[in-house]
Design a protein around this motif. Sequence first.
Motif, mmCIF file in Angstrom:
data_model
loop_
_atom_site.group_PDB
_atom_site.id
_atom_site.type_symbol
_atom_site.label_atom_id
_atom_site.label_comp_id
_atom_site.label_asym_id
_atom_site.label_seq_id
_atom_site.Cartn_x
_atom_site.Cartn_y
_atom_site.Cartn_z
ATOM 1 N N PHE A 258 33.273 8.374 -23.083
ATOM 2 C CA PHE A 258 32.282 9.267 -23.724
ATOM 3 C C PHE A 258 31.713 8.189 -24.682
ATOM 4 C CE2 PHE A 258 29.750 11.662 -27.648
ATOM 5 C CZ PHE A 258 29.139 11.693 -26.909
ATOM 6 N N GLU A 259 32.022 8.110 -25.804
ATOM 7 C CA GLU A 259 31.413 7.248 -26.441
ATOM 8 C C GLU A 259 31.000 5.564 -25.754
ATOM 9 O OE1 GLU A 259 29.817 8.406 -29.331
ATOM 10 O OE2 GLU A 259 31.290 9.486 -30.260
ATOM 11 N N ILE A 262 28.661 7.398 -23.462
ATOM 12 C CA ILE A 262 26.727 7.296 -23.590
ATOM 13 C C ILE A 262 26.312 5.973 -24.943
ATOM 14 C CG2 ILE A 262 27.312 9.943 -23.986
ATOM 15 C CD1 ILE A 262 27.046 9.288 -27.253
ATOM 16 N N ARG A 263 26.753 4.869 -24.793
ATOM 17 C CA ARG A 263 26.142 3.531 -25.809
ATOM 18 C C ARG A 263 26.257 2.678 -24.950
ATOM 19 N NH1 ARG A 263 28.523 5.150 -31.965
ATOM 20 N NH2 ARG A 263 29.258 7.051 -31.867
ATOM 21 N N ASP A 393 27.637 20.256 -27.687
ATOM 22 C CA ASP A 393 26.058 19.814 -27.638
ATOM 23 C C ASP A 393 25.494 19.292 -26.599
ATOM 24 O OD1 ASP A 393 27.198 17.756 -27.996
ATOM 25 O OD2 ASP A 393 26.974 17.336 -29.848
ATOM 26 N N LEU A 454 24.114 17.757 -35.869
ATOM 27 C CA LEU A 454 24.237 18.450 -34.662
ATOM 28 C C LEU A 454 23.521 19.337 -33.371
ATOM 29 C CD1 LEU A 454 27.742 17.088 -33.725
ATOM 30 C CD2 LEU A 454 26.439 15.233 -33.898
ATOM 31 N N GLU A 527 19.707 13.959 -34.748
ATOM 32 C CA GLU A 527 19.403 15.113 -33.747
ATOM 33 C C GLU A 527 18.247 15.415 -34.183
ATOM 34 O OE1 GLU A 527 21.954 14.686 -35.590
ATOM 35 O OE2 GLU A 527 23.380 13.722 -33.516
ATOM 36 N N THR A 613 22.535 10.822 -23.784
ATOM 37 C CA THR A 613 22.300 11.536 -24.906
ATOM 38 C C THR A 613 22.365 10.573 -26.594
ATOM 39 O OG1 THR A 613 23.590 12.952 -26.077
ATOM 40 C CG2 THR A 613 24.948 11.729 -24.893
HETATM 41 C C1 DMJ Z 1 25.331 10.283 -30.568
HETATM 42 O O1 DMJ Z 1 26.334 8.791 -31.016
HETATM 43 C C2 DMJ Z 1 25.037 10.713 -29.465
HETATM 44 O O2 DMJ Z 1 23.994 11.874 -30.022
HETATM 45 C C3 DMJ Z 1 25.553 12.302 -29.647
HETATM 46 O O3 DMJ Z 1 25.653 12.905 -28.148
HETATM 47 C C4 DMJ Z 1 26.440 13.116 -30.348
HETATM 48 N N1 DMJ Z 1 26.639 12.368 -31.972
HETATM 49 C C5 DMJ Z 1 26.100 10.671 -32.290
HETATM 50 C C6 DMJ Z 1 24.537 11.395 -33.065
HETATM 51 O O4 DMJ Z 1 24.570 11.984 -33.446
#
Ligand code: DMJ
Length: 631
Positions: A258-259, A262-263, A393, A454, A527, A613
């Motif tokens: 996941f990390e 998304i990053r 979320d 979040l 958020e 996200t």
């Molecule tokens: C971020 O890495 C992303 O927004 C993720 O979806 C949730 N947590 C962090 C920010 O709070």
Amino acid sequence: MLMRKVPGFVPASPWGLRLPQKFLFLLFLSGLITLCFGALFLLPKSSRLKRLFLAPRTPQPGLEVMAEAASHPLAHEQESPPNPAPAAPAPGEDDPSSQATTRRRKGWLRRTHPTGPREEATAARSSGVAALRPQEESIPFSFDFSAFRSRLRHPVLGTRGDESKEPQNVVRTQREKVKEMMQFAWQSYRRYAMGKNELRPLTKDGYEGSMFGGLSGATVIDSLDTLYLMELKEEFQEAKAWVEESFHLNVSGEASLFEVNIRYIGGLLSAFYLTGEEVFRIKVIKLGEKLLPAFNTPTGIPKGVVNFKSGSNRSWGWAMAGSSSILAEFGSLHLEFLHLTELSGNPVFAEKVKNIRKVLKKIDKPFGLYPNFLSPVSGNWMQHHVSVGGLGDSFYEYLIKSWLMSAKTDMEAKDMYYEALEAIETHLLNVSPGGLTYIAEWRGGILDHKMGHLACFSGGMIALGAEDAKEEKRAHYRELAAQITKTCHESYARSDTKLGPEAFWFNSGREAVATQLSESYYILRPEVVESYMYLWRQTHDPIYREWGWEVVMALEKNCRTEAGFSGIHDVYSSIPNHDNKQQTFFLAETLKYLYLLFSEDDVLSLEDWVFNTEAHPLPVNHLDSSSRAGG
Ligand code: DMJ
């Protein structure tokens, strides 16, 4: 060979050769042929000769072909394969010579086209690919970047209409302030922690953490698009140069799927779509391939952790004793993985996320709700905990954004989103005695009357989705989005620092406040300002800019240190106690959303872009080119 005629000699063949001579000649000839054929294999992949003589393997269609394949009746009957890592595309896969292949691939040919070795080499030199090491160079497709840009409805950075009208206006000053904060955050990171994942501003050093499997530079990758957006050109060049020269993929640790998705994947995809620089496309595809072993499970639902060296995977130990995958994790891959297929021509990425969708559609949902823990082995829910905050979320976020990113063609995502939202409203939504609307957490029918920081993204999400809801629900969703965002603002307004806690409760007469120190921290999360940005774009109600500015002031007062920004341990203490971490999402999200809040609507227009996200903009898949050429 020249044979002289001897009188009385009866030639053994019409060419005047004797049998042993003929044998020797044939032997020589066959040796020569074998040698030439063998040499073909030594030619580079892109060689024309090689493509002509060696049969191509199965072609690799793009998104549109995936849709065709998915609609085939047999496709639904097939068991998920054991998810092998994808083979590198074979030579000839980009050869459109076969008619059948051309017909099947007409979709992605619109966007990608084969190039010869010379063009590839030139493109590579001009875009920094030359800096890649050999194993990172082999992407046999190119992406038609100018065709993509011509489909955008707005110039990427907008027309800047307001600036010429009123050079001194307040909003411009506010935007410049946010830009200055980004510059300071970046320069501090660059000075003390360049190449490390995060900056520790108090100790003035870098921190690698354990989420990224040995990958470095999370802050660099997460910052690229924000630097570009804010036109911090020099800083962007520094970041890009680091990616070219120092972002290595030959790492061997355990990473969070996941990390990293998304990053790193999100950040590199955006950097490519904003700039067209090949280095980002090539690196993102190679990194995407390294994530694929996470999907090697009986259901195809990926596990949370992938080992980059062995290709093994496992679930988090804390996820029901290592037995579960997490909804927000496996449900937040769809946007990025469709783009990986789009940019690589390799369908495997899209196949993986379409399978996740299939599993989720089929499974029974208690009261229409999606619990947070699912077994990747049996495909059953493992616990009935439902949350729009942590663990759940971004699954909901990716449903509505999949619909938008598909240029409103992904009906399945749309239906799943509105059905899920109805269930959330029925079972989780509450109004406090003081009139604050909040989304509680659900444990098998019992509610925890709390909201996490979040979960505050949901105001923005509901606003974003309001336009495409059934007509009779649109106004209701707009109002709901505004009410939730107001509640989240209250969680900030009721603290001494004017920053919000990690979680806040609605019981025992207390509302929108944390009830214990362990939930009172603020780690630079985005958020709340994310929702301000969406609500601003939808309503243009000045309150959202006012609230956003309160956050800017509070960050400056409580989180700015000599060497970067830091989270704080207690939002209720007026003497800030820093946590010594400048989170990467502060640069990727918090500052980006604040900047957009003080920008015109056509800057990264929501008609053209959806934000993943981690706030990385990914383009809407516009199917036509009826728009202006993107700037
Ligand atoms: C971020 O890495 C992303 O927004 C993720 O979806 C949730 N947590 C962090 C920010 O709070």
